[in-house]
Design an enzyme around this catalytic site. Structure first.
Site, PDB file in Angstrom:
ATOM      1  N   LYS A  51       0.873  -1.176   0.000  1.00  0.00           N
ATOM      2  CA  LYS A  51       0.000   0.000   0.000  1.00  0.00           C
ATOM      3  C   LYS A  51       0.910   1.226   0.000  1.00  0.00           C
ATOM      4  O   LYS A  51       1.409   1.656   1.034  1.00  0.00           O
ATOM      5  CB  LYS A  51      -0.879  -0.019   1.257  1.00  0.00           C
ATOM      6  CG  LYS A  51      -2.204   0.683   1.135  1.00  0.00           C
ATOM      7  CD  LYS A  51      -2.160   2.143   0.746  1.00  0.00           C
ATOM      8  CE  LYS A  51      -1.876   3.084   1.879  1.00  0.00           C
ATOM      9  NZ  LYS A  51      -1.752   4.495   1.447  1.00  0.00           N
ATOM     10  N   GLU A  61       9.552   1.437  10.541  1.00  0.00           N
ATOM     11  CA  GLU A  61      10.650   2.366  10.210  1.00  0.00           C
ATOM     12  C   GLU A  61      10.063   3.766  10.258  1.00  0.00           C
ATOM     13  O   GLU A  61       9.293   4.144   9.372  1.00  0.00           O
ATOM     14  CB  GLU A  61      11.184   2.080   8.797  1.00  0.00           C
ATOM     15  CG  GLU A  61      11.766   0.702   8.597  1.00  0.00           C
ATOM     16  CD  GLU A  61      13.072   0.503   9.331  1.00  0.00           C
ATOM     17  OE1 GLU A  61      13.614   1.475   9.881  1.00  0.00           O
ATOM     18  OE2 GLU A  61      13.540  -0.636   9.361  1.00  0.00           O
ATOM     19  N   CYS A  65      14.051  10.600   5.921  1.00  0.00           N
ATOM     20  CA  CYS A  65      13.917  10.241   7.340  1.00  0.00           C
ATOM     21  C   CYS A  65      15.239  10.415   8.069  1.00  0.00           C
ATOM     22  O   CYS A  65      15.260  10.728   9.249  1.00  0.00           O
ATOM     23  CB  CYS A  65      13.407   8.822   7.476  1.00  0.00           C
ATOM     24  SG  CYS A  65      14.371   7.645   6.535  1.00  0.00           S
ATOM     25  N   GLU A  75      10.457  16.589  14.121  1.00  0.00           N
ATOM     26  CA  GLU A  75      10.839  16.283  12.739  1.00  0.00           C
ATOM     27  C   GLU A  75      10.072  17.229  11.807  1.00  0.00           C
ATOM     28  O   GLU A  75       8.848  17.206  11.761  1.00  0.00           O
ATOM     29  CB  GLU A  75      10.493  14.833  12.393  1.00  0.00           C
ATOM     30  CG  GLU A  75      10.959  14.463  10.995  1.00  0.00           C
ATOM     31  CD  GLU A  75      10.556  13.048  10.584  1.00  0.00           C
ATOM     32  OE1 GLU A  75       9.395  12.667  10.798  1.00  0.00           O
ATOM     33  OE2 GLU A  75      11.419  12.334  10.029  1.00  0.00           O
TER      34      GLU A  75
HETATM   35  P1  NAD Z   1       2.499   8.689   7.096  1.00  0.00           P
HETATM   36  O1  NAD Z   1       2.694   7.980   8.380  1.00  0.00           O
HETATM   37  O2  NAD Z   1       1.540   9.802   7.052  1.00  0.00           O
HETATM   38  O3  NAD Z   1       2.056   7.679   5.942  1.00  0.00           O
HETATM   39  C1  NAD Z   1       2.831   6.551   5.623  1.00  0.00           C
HETATM   40  C2  NAD Z   1       1.932   5.506   5.001  1.00  0.00           C
HETATM   41  O4  NAD Z   1       1.004   5.044   5.978  1.00  0.00           O
HETATM   42  C3  NAD Z   1       1.094   5.997   3.825  1.00  0.00           C
HETATM   43  O5  NAD Z   1       1.034   4.995   2.844  1.00  0.00           O
HETATM   44  C4  NAD Z   1      -0.265   6.221   4.463  1.00  0.00           C
HETATM   45  O6  NAD Z   1      -1.318   6.119   3.543  1.00  0.00           O
HETATM   46  C5  NAD Z   1      -0.311   5.071   5.448  1.00  0.00           C
HETATM   47  N1  NAD Z   1      -1.232   5.248   6.578  1.00  0.00           N
HETATM   48  C6  NAD Z   1      -1.648   6.392   7.156  1.00  0.00           C
HETATM   49  N2  NAD Z   1      -2.502   6.131   8.164  1.00  0.00           N
HETATM   50  C7  NAD Z   1      -2.630   4.786   8.230  1.00  0.00           C
HETATM   51  C8  NAD Z   1      -3.369   3.894   9.067  1.00  0.00           C
HETATM   52  N3  NAD Z   1      -4.129   4.337  10.057  1.00  0.00           N
HETATM   53  N4  NAD Z   1      -3.256   2.560   8.845  1.00  0.00           N
HETATM   54  C9  NAD Z   1      -2.469   2.090   7.862  1.00  0.00           C
HETATM   55  N5  NAD Z   1      -1.756   2.878   7.029  1.00  0.00           N
HETATM   56  C10 NAD Z   1      -1.821   4.216   7.217  1.00  0.00           C
HETATM   57  O7  NAD Z   1       3.958   9.177   6.647  1.00  0.00           O
HETATM   58  P2  NAD Z   1       4.355  10.047   5.380  1.00  0.00           P
HETATM   59  O8  NAD Z   1       3.970  11.454   5.666  1.00  0.00           O
HETATM   60  O9  NAD Z   1       3.901   9.399   4.128  1.00  0.00           O
HETATM   61  O10 NAD Z   1       5.945   9.908   5.412  1.00  0.00           O
HETATM   62  C11 NAD Z   1       6.761  10.735   6.141  1.00  0.00           C
HETATM   63  C12 NAD Z   1       7.277  10.020   7.377  1.00  0.00           C
HETATM   64  O11 NAD Z   1       7.914   8.798   7.024  1.00  0.00           O
HETATM   65  C13 NAD Z   1       8.332  10.831   8.097  1.00  0.00           C
HETATM   66  O12 NAD Z   1       8.100  10.799   9.475  1.00  0.00           O
HETATM   67  C14 NAD Z   1       9.626  10.090   7.774  1.00  0.00           C
HETATM   68  O13 NAD Z   1      10.653  10.264   8.696  1.00  0.00           O
HETATM   69  C15 NAD Z   1       9.157   8.680   7.709  1.00  0.00           C
HETATM   70  N6  NAD Z   1      10.088   7.856   6.945  1.00  0.00           N
HETATM   71  C16 NAD Z   1      10.832   6.919   7.620  1.00  0.00           C
HETATM   72  C17 NAD Z   1      11.749   6.133   6.934  1.00  0.00           C
HETATM   73  C18 NAD Z   1      12.549   5.085   7.658  1.00  0.00           C
HETATM   74  O14 NAD Z   1      13.032   4.169   6.998  1.00  0.00           O
HETATM   75  N7  NAD Z   1      12.711   5.158   8.963  1.00  0.00           N
HETATM   76  C19 NAD Z   1      11.906   6.284   5.559  1.00  0.00           C
HETATM   77  C20 NAD Z   1      11.132   7.235   4.897  1.00  0.00           C
HETATM   78  C21 NAD Z   1      10.217   8.017   5.614  1.00  0.00           C
END
Ligand code: NAD
Length: 495
Positions: free
Chosen positions: A192, A267, A301, A398
């Protein structure tokens, strides 16, 4: 108008999910708008999947997983299929780079040389693991059976159906980080992708079918996280969730996954420190610190968003860093020679701009103050704040944008204390010529990865993940394959 869009056949017809090898609309026909961050214009729409679609995808993945063809597939065949997928990605690298660049606002050259290139390596790396999974034989002294003779071993079995949920900042890379180790371990997967950037994941699912993976091995559903994402996490027939995204979503997913005891890898976010020691090679360290925060417009990230510079070199370091930041070529992702593109969305550009105001209110000194650019698209230029303090919001939270919070230190101990002064623990870097200092400090920094004289470098063989609020478990490396396997102990009584 983004000139890359016209060239793309894949965008010339409506995008559909890939479930059980079939192209599918959402069961209720709902769609989401997809916007080009470089222009702010909608360029396509996506199915807005829901619980019914999540269920169909999980069923397809389960049917494939349990099919005799999948169960009996030899590891070497799985290896060949994953390698074939890598070959197809390489063949379609220019197309995938165009799609990634349009969808995520990534400078086109970087999308090809960094994102797509690394994805090919990731699939090839994990292909190799498919034929190298091993258990152990164990010496045992079974209690209450002093005279018994036993043979004991462990075997590794795929966890089953894996759900991968990914963020918008590195769409194709994150898809690869989830799909490749799951397939190598013998699992099937439902991916997803983030609603803002689902395009390359859908294309990957097609390429997986073309590579010869059976229908249902790789499924991609699209839509809102709160709907289709949450339905996947709650689904009783999913064995593991591998999530990359924000801390808040990760916490919610972790809690929900425990209702059915799914395996979970999380992650999450970071606020990674960059420590510049007084003996650092300044040419390297200045460029390294600039790239650490401004690569991918700070939407990384592991972005080096907190800079700690030794007091004795502060003036020169900050002056040179500011010059480099000012010299970055900002532009639309499709323009030549651009290093720094737009933010992913209007709402994210507003969030980042808000943090610049927060820094102002908290009393930082702007060495460079970023702003919204007066052009179409979601552009926010680089910001460097100095004189920051640990208790400021701009140091603790962040921002996920091109905003650097800098301050100074005088001793090694102080640098480590400052570096460890947030709830995150994803990454960090130390810039020094002193090997002893580099090693000793890296051991004390609370982070899943510490770079010495580099930052933001990844290798498929190097486990990646965080401690503290940055998450649980590791992507990449052998650890990522292990995370898709269950260990089974077998005890055989011989007499
Ligand atoms: P997000 O948490 O808003 O969304 C991530 C994913 O989760 C999306 O596909 C979203 O549709 C899905 N999602 C949202 N709510 C959900 C729920 N209730 N149940 C299941 N899925 C759900 O994050 P974002 O804004 O897309 O990404 C940015 C964040 O990702 C930042 O905090 C960044 O640091 C982190 N990030 C971490 C890594 C790592 O490897 N540690 C890598 C890249 C990004």
């Amino acid at each position: 108008m983004n000139p890359l869009i016209q060239k793309q056949n894949f965008l010339s017809s409506p995008l559909r999910m890939v479930i059980g090898g079939q192209h599918k609309d959402a069961s209720d026909g709902a769609r989401l708008s997809v916007v080009d961050p470089s222009t702010g214009a909608e360029f396509t729409t996506l199915p807005a999947g829901g619980a019914e679609d999540a269920d169909a995808a999980v069923k397809a993945a389960r049917n494939c997983f349990e099919s005799p063809a999948w169960q009996k597939m030899k590891p070497v065949t799985r290896q060949r299929l994953i390698n074939k997928l890598a070959d197809l990605i390489e063949e379609h690298a220019e197309e995938l780079a165009d799609l990634e660049s349009i969808d995520g606002g990534k400078p086109r050259g970087i999308a090809r040389a960094s994102d797509v290139a690394s994805v090919i390596d990731v699939f090839r790396y994990f292909a190799g693991w498919a034929t190298k999974l091993t258990g152990e034989t164990l010496d045992v002294s079974v209690p209450r059976m002093p005279d018994g003779e036993f043979f004991a071993y462990t075997s590794k079995q795929p966890v089953g159906v894996v759900v991968g949920i990914t963020p918008w900042n590195f769409p194709i890379s994150m898809a690869a980080w989830k799909i490749a180790p799951a397939l190598a371990a013998g699992c099937t997967i439902v991916l997803k992708p983030a609603e803002d950037t689902s395009v390359t994941a859908l294309r990957l699912a097609e390429l997986a079918l073309e590579a010869g993976f059976p229908e249902g091995a790789v499924n991609v559903v699209t839509g809102r996280g709160s709907e289709v994402g949450a339905a996947l996490v709650a689904h009783p027939d999913v064995d593991k969730v591998s999530f990359t995204g924000s801390v808040a979503t990760g916490q919610a997913i972790g809690r929900a996954a425990m209702d059915t005891m799914k395996r979970v890898t999380l992650e999450l976010g970071g606020k990674s420190p960059v420590i510049v020691m007084p003996d650092a090679d300044l040419d390297w360290a200045v460029t390294g610190a600039a790239m650490a925060i401004f690569f991918n417009q700070g939407q990384t990230c592991t972005a080096g968003s907190r800079l700690y510079v030794h007091k004795s070199i502060e003036a020169e370091f900050m002056a040179r860093l500011t010059e480099q930041a000012k010299a970055l070529k900002i532009g639309a992702a499709y323009e030549d020679g651009v290093f720094f593109g737009p933010m992913i969305s209007e709402s994210h550009a507003q969030k980042v701009s808000k943090y610049i105001e927060v820094g102002d209110a908290e009393g930082v000194t702007f060495t460079l103050r970023g702003q919204r650019l007066d052009r179409e698209g979601f552009f926010v230029s680089p910001t460097i704040m100095s004189g920051t303090h640990q208790d400021m919001q701009v140091v603790q939270e962040e921002i996920f944008g091109p905003v650097l919070a800098a301050s100074t230190f005088e001793t090694e101990e102080e640098a480590i204390k400052l570096a460890n002064g947030t709830q995150f623990g994803l990454a960090g870097s130390i810039w020094t010529k002193d090997i002893r200092a580099g090693h000793q400090m890296s051991a004390k920094i609370q982070a899943g990865i510490v770079w010495i004289n580099c930052h933001n470098l990844f290798d498929p063989n190097l486990p990646f993940g965080g401690v503290g609020l940055s998450g649980v478990g590791r992507d990449l490396g052998k650890s990522a394959v292990e995370a898709n396997l269950e260990q089974k102990s077998v005890l055989l009584r011989l007499e």
